[in-house]
Write an enzyme that holds these catalytic residues in place. Structure first.
Site, PDB file in Angstrom:
ATOM      1  N   HIS A   1     205.677 -11.827  19.005  1.00 10.79           N
ATOM      2  CA  HIS A   1     204.565 -12.200  19.886  1.00 10.79           C
ATOM      3  C   HIS A   1     205.028 -13.201  20.950  1.00 10.79           C
ATOM      4  CE1 HIS A   1     201.782 -10.108  17.364  1.00 10.79           C
ATOM      5  NE2 HIS A   1     201.829 -10.962  16.366  1.00 10.79           N
TER       6      HIS A   1
ATOM      7  N   LYS B   1     196.991  -9.503  17.593  1.00 13.27           N
ATOM      8  CA  LYS B   1     195.787  -8.691  17.372  1.00 13.27           C
ATOM      9  C   LYS B   1     195.560  -7.600  18.417  1.00 13.27           C
ATOM     10  CE  LYS B   1     194.656  -9.483  14.081  1.00 13.27           C
ATOM     11  NZ  LYS B   1     195.568  -9.160  12.926  1.00 13.27           N
TER      12      LYS B   1
ATOM     13  N   SER C   1     188.981  -9.831  17.042  1.00 10.62           N
ATOM     14  CA  SER C   1     189.960  -9.555  16.003  1.00 10.62           C
ATOM     15  C   SER C   1     190.695 -10.836  15.588  1.00 10.62           C
ATOM     16  CB  SER C   1     190.954  -8.507  16.515  1.00 10.62           C
ATOM     17  OG  SER C   1     191.837  -8.122  15.496  1.00 10.62           O
TER      18      SER C   1
HETATM   19  P1  A3P Z   1     190.446  -5.268  14.366  1.00 11.31           P
HETATM   20  O1  A3P Z   1     190.490  -6.658  13.836  1.00 11.31           O
HETATM   21  O2  A3P Z   1     189.614  -5.157  15.613  1.00 11.31           O
HETATM   22  O3  A3P Z   1     190.045  -4.266  13.331  1.00 11.31           O
HETATM   23  P2  A3P Z   1     197.863  -6.518  15.096  1.00 11.31           P
HETATM   24  O4  A3P Z   1     198.566  -5.477  14.307  1.00 11.31           O
HETATM   25  O5  A3P Z   1     198.441  -6.761  16.445  1.00 11.31           O
HETATM   26  O6  A3P Z   1     197.651  -7.768  14.294  1.00 11.31           O
HETATM   27  O7  A3P Z   1     196.412  -5.932  15.424  1.00 11.31           O
HETATM   28  C1  A3P Z   1     195.455  -5.752  14.409  1.00 11.31           C
HETATM   29  C2  A3P Z   1     194.276  -4.995  14.979  1.00 11.31           C
HETATM   30  O8  A3P Z   1     194.648  -3.627  15.208  1.00 11.31           O
HETATM   31  C3  A3P Z   1     193.091  -4.967  14.012  1.00 11.31           C
HETATM   32  O9  A3P Z   1     191.921  -4.887  14.831  1.00 11.31           O
HETATM   33  C4  A3P Z   1     193.383  -3.669  13.285  1.00 11.31           C
HETATM   34  O10 A3P Z   1     192.279  -3.131  12.593  1.00 11.31           O
HETATM   35  C5  A3P Z   1     193.803  -2.784  14.441  1.00 11.31           C
HETATM   36  N1  A3P Z   1     194.534  -1.598  13.995  1.00 11.31           N
HETATM   37  C6  A3P Z   1     195.644  -1.566  13.234  1.00 11.31           C
HETATM   38  N2  A3P Z   1     195.995  -0.296  12.955  1.00 11.31           N
HETATM   39  C7  A3P Z   1     195.094   0.498  13.577  1.00 11.31           C
HETATM   40  C8  A3P Z   1     194.911   1.914  13.653  1.00 11.31           C
HETATM   41  N3  A3P Z   1     195.720   2.741  13.022  1.00 11.31           N
HETATM   42  N4  A3P Z   1     193.869   2.377  14.392  1.00 11.31           N
HETATM   43  C9  A3P Z   1     193.035   1.520  15.008  1.00 11.31           C
HETATM   44  N5  A3P Z   1     193.146   0.173  14.952  1.00 11.31           N
HETATM   45  C10 A3P Z   1     194.166  -0.331  14.244  1.00 11.31           C
END
Ligand code: A3P
Length: 296
Positions: A113, A57, A142
């Site tokens: 991860h 996340k 998140s």
């Molecule tokens: P949130 O749950 O705070 O919205 P991962 O890819 O490591 O699982 O992380 C997911 C998090 O990154 C989520 O956070 C997601 O919305 C955010 N995220 C993914 N793409 C993004 C983007 N283009 N801009 C901003 N946040 C992004």
């Protein structure tokens, strides 16, 4: 269970979830990793591999799409033709599996991860390694939502219960501070802050492409920023993980692309839990991180 002995695996019960977790080498790891620990170590790393590593996340998917475009001459059309998990496979999960990743003929952009000590032996000598750091309070928020989106975890607690587990380190791949420390102290690792991607994407992408040995024009960088905006990615079926709903892996209500902001923790955290995380960043984390954005 020889491998369990060899790796000193101990199974533990985590409250509020059906997820099975084991401890190994100072980390709490999800069940699906247990059988693969030895295979991870022996995996053949290639000189031109790019590994994208993060605590869950932290913005992994965002960086995967950025790296894919940097590596593929901003070929946006190509980026829509296959899902992000096919274009940048997840190392940890049994599917598609290590054999599949080993057989990829083209340049590999691998997501993991795993904590540093679980990576293939030769990783640092060979591959390029990108590590993403995000404010742990926003990671907690998140991760909590993600855990509820997943049909697998069956988490029955509330946000405070989840935060307590995060603070104890007892979430899959935790503790966060050990994870971060192990990467940001390695000298060949290229570190990206999620928050910097928000505030100075141009600079971050320029540096990242340099690290990857690519020289992008200003216009190319701008078009990547645009393509990878939260709204564009949320509506892009090649990256938004909506297909996980059809696979039964995500619940129908909710989205992987949830909010994508800095500082959402302010809407969730109790004061004392927020202070506990400040304490972790100041005392448990050995590395001094520049977290003046949104941490307190
Ligand atoms: P949130 O749950 O705070 O919205 P991962 O890819 O490591 O699982 O992380 C997911 C998090 O990154 C989520 O956070 C997601 O919305 C955010 N995220 C993914 N793409 C993004 C983007 N283009 N801009 C901003 N946040 C992004």
């Amino acid at each position: 269970k020889d491998h369990e002995k060899k790796f000193n695996i101990e199974w533990i019960d985590v409250p509020f979830t059906k997820h099975k977790i084991f401890t190994c080498n100072n980390f709490y790891l999800p069940e699906f990793l247990a059988k693969s620990l030895e295979k991870f170590k022996q995996f053949q790393v290639r000189q031109d591999d790019v590994w994208i590593v993060s605590f869950p996340k932290s913005g992994t998917t965002w960086v995967q799409e950025l790296v894919y475009l940097i590596e593929n001459e901003c070929d946006f059309k190509k980026a829509t033709q296959d899902s992000i998990e096919n274009r940048s496979p997840f190392f940890d999960y049994p599917s598609p599996g290590l054999k599949h990743i080993e057989n990829i003929k083209t340049k590999r952009i691998i997501k993991t991860h795993l904590p540093h000590s679980f990576l293939p032996d030769e990783i640092e000598k060979k591959a390029k390694l990108i590590y993403i750091v995000r404010n742990p309070k926003d990671v907690t928020v998140s991760y909590f939502h993600f855990t509820n989106l997943s049909t697998q975890a069956q988490f029955t607690g509330n946000f405070y219960d989840f935060t307590k587990l995060f603070i104890e380190g007892k979430v899959p791949y935790g503790p966060w501070w050990n994870h971060v420390d192990d990467y940001v102290t390695k000298k060949d690792v290229h570190v990206i802050y999620y928050e910097d991607l928000h505030t100075k994407p141009f600079e971050v992408i320029k540096k990242l492409s340099k690290y990857l040995g690519k020289d992008l024009s200003d216009d190319e960088i701008k078009s990547i920023i645009e393509w990878c905006s939260f709204d564009k990615m949320k509506n892009n079926p090649a990256v938004n993980y909506e297909w996980y709903k059809d696979l039964g892996l995500y619940k129908k209500n909710g989205h992987f692309f949830r909010k994508g902001t800095v500082g959402d923790w302010l809407n969730y955290f109790a004061v004392d839990d927020s202070q506990k995380i400040d304490h972790i960043v100041e005392n448990k984390l050995k590395t001094k991180l520049d977290f003046n954005y949104g941490i307190s």
